[in-house]
Design a protein around this motif. Structure first.
Motif, PDB file in Angstrom:
ATOM      1  N   ASN A 110      19.739  48.649  35.077  1.00  0.00           N
ATOM      2  CA  ASN A 110      19.491  48.224  33.703  1.00  0.00           C
ATOM      3  C   ASN A 110      18.944  49.337  32.830  1.00  0.00           C
ATOM      4  O   ASN A 110      19.209  49.356  31.634  1.00  0.00           O
ATOM      5  N   LEU A 122      21.927  51.011  31.527  1.00  0.00           N
ATOM      6  CA  LEU A 122      22.748  50.135  30.683  1.00  0.00           C
ATOM      7  C   LEU A 122      22.077  49.909  29.333  1.00  0.00           C
ATOM      8  O   LEU A 122      22.739  49.906  28.283  1.00  0.00           O
ATOM      9  N   GLY A 143      22.392  52.953  27.228  1.00  0.00           N
ATOM     10  CA  GLY A 143      23.733  52.977  26.660  1.00  0.00           C
ATOM     11  C   GLY A 143      23.866  52.026  25.491  1.00  0.00           C
ATOM     12  O   GLY A 143      24.464  52.365  24.473  1.00  0.00           O
ATOM     13  N   ALA A 144      23.280  50.830  25.614  1.00  0.00           N
ATOM     14  CA  ALA A 144      23.371  49.851  24.520  1.00  0.00           C
ATOM     15  C   ALA A 144      22.670  50.372  23.273  1.00  0.00           C
ATOM     16  O   ALA A 144      23.184  50.230  22.153  1.00  0.00           O
ATOM     17  N   SER A 169      27.784  56.744  24.970  1.00  0.00           N
ATOM     18  CA  SER A 169      27.070  55.609  25.564  1.00  0.00           C
ATOM     19  C   SER A 169      27.970  54.888  26.559  1.00  0.00           C
ATOM     20  O   SER A 169      27.500  54.433  27.606  1.00  0.00           O
ATOM     21  N   ASN A 183      27.400  54.125  30.783  1.00  0.00           N
ATOM     22  CA  ASN A 183      27.610  52.879  31.522  1.00  0.00           C
ATOM     23  C   ASN A 183      28.555  53.082  32.692  1.00  0.00           C
ATOM     24  O   ASN A 183      28.296  52.619  33.800  1.00  0.00           O
ATOM     25  N   VAL A 216      23.230  42.228  29.300  1.00  0.00           N
ATOM     26  CA  VAL A 216      22.977  43.177  30.395  1.00  0.00           C
ATOM     27  C   VAL A 216      21.824  42.698  31.266  1.00  0.00           C
ATOM     28  O   VAL A 216      21.923  42.665  32.503  1.00  0.00           O
TER      29      VAL A 216
END
Lengths: 99, 170
Positions: free
Chosen positions: A4, A7, A10-11, A40, A44, B116
């Motif tokens: 996470n 991730l 990246g978000a 980004s 991921n 996520v």
């Protein structure tokens, strides 16, 4: 280490890039924001690649880097063409294709 | 998660680099000076390469440095110079309704973060598996993913020809 972490990073980068595409008027700055978005996505892909210990994520990260290079080349030559014809690269002044 | 499986140095490195990347990315989309924004983009790219190293993807990290920091950034700086952007502060870089971007980005971040965090609750990266070897990557490129590789080489060829055709003066 949590997947996470990568991730969410990246978000965050993706959303900053989307903001840049919406907010910027200068065409070169919009291309820079698009580069943020592509990076980004690569983050991921590599996180999932390491999580499943599979090479596919690395392969597609490399493909995305190549596509991004092609996109910047064509995009900047289009920006140069627009600049040569109009002496301006402000995106809100380009209205020739409006119906 | 077992406490002994947390690698402290890796986490500290991740958060330091992530903080630099987010700060530099915000500078890319908000800086009033075009050249400073481009240099902030270099910082984001370098941070991304460092994160790829943390993810044990050495080959992609090296490619990132070569292609992005080496080639793409030079292209961007040429683009900035050839379009004669003001080299100092420029108050006229944002759209009139740029404020609309903030709620859009925040909403999108909320939705993606929720998806996520809900989808990979406490999945961890395997600490003992070692990196995906460059040999495995090249085997994947040249066996199952050969067709996209060919397609990509045509895309690059056509992009190079297209860039020359667009940019030359007749």
């Amino acid at each position: 280490m949590w997947v996470n972490n990568f991730l969410i990073l990246g978000a965050i980068l993706f959303c900053i890039g989307v903001y840049g595409v919406i907010a910027r008027k200068n065409a070169v700055m919009v291309l820079m924001a698009i580069e943020l978005i592509l990076n980004s996505v690569n983050l991921n892909l590599l996180a999932f690649s390491q999580m499943h210990h599979n090479a596919d994520g690395n392969v597609f990260a490399l493909y995305i880097i190549a596509v991004a290079a092609a996109e910047v080349g064509v995009g900047l030559s289009m920006v140069l063409l627009i600049y040569r014809n109009r002496r301006s690269i402000a995106l809100d002044e380009l209205s020739e294709m409006k119906g | 998660m077992v406490a002994s499986s947390i690698n402290v140095a890796q986490n500290v490195g991740f958060y330091l680099i992530a903080a630099v990347m987010v700060g530099a990315a915000i500078s890319v989309v908000s800086n009033r000076n075009v050249v400073h924004a481009a240099l902030s983009l270099v910082l984001v790219m370098a941070g991304a390469a460092a994160q790829y190293l943390l993810l044990a993807a050495e080959f992609v990290a090296v490619t990132q440095v070569l292609v992005y920091i080496g080639a793409v950034m030079v292209l961007f700086l040429f683009g900035v110079m050839l379009t004669r952007a003001k080299l100092g502060r420029d108050g006229d870089l944002n759209n009139r309704n740029w404020g609309l971007g903030i709620p859009v980005a925040v909403l999108m971040l909320g939705v993606i973060s929720w998806a996520v965090l809900d989808g990979w609750k406490d999945a961890t990266l395997p600490a003992d598996r070692g990196p995906v070897s460059t040999k495995a990557v090249s085997d994947s490129i040249f066996q199952p993913y050969l067709l996209p590789f060919w397609a990509l080489s045509f895309v690059l060829l056509i992009a190079a020809i297209g860039a020359i055709v667009l940019a030359r003066k007749d």
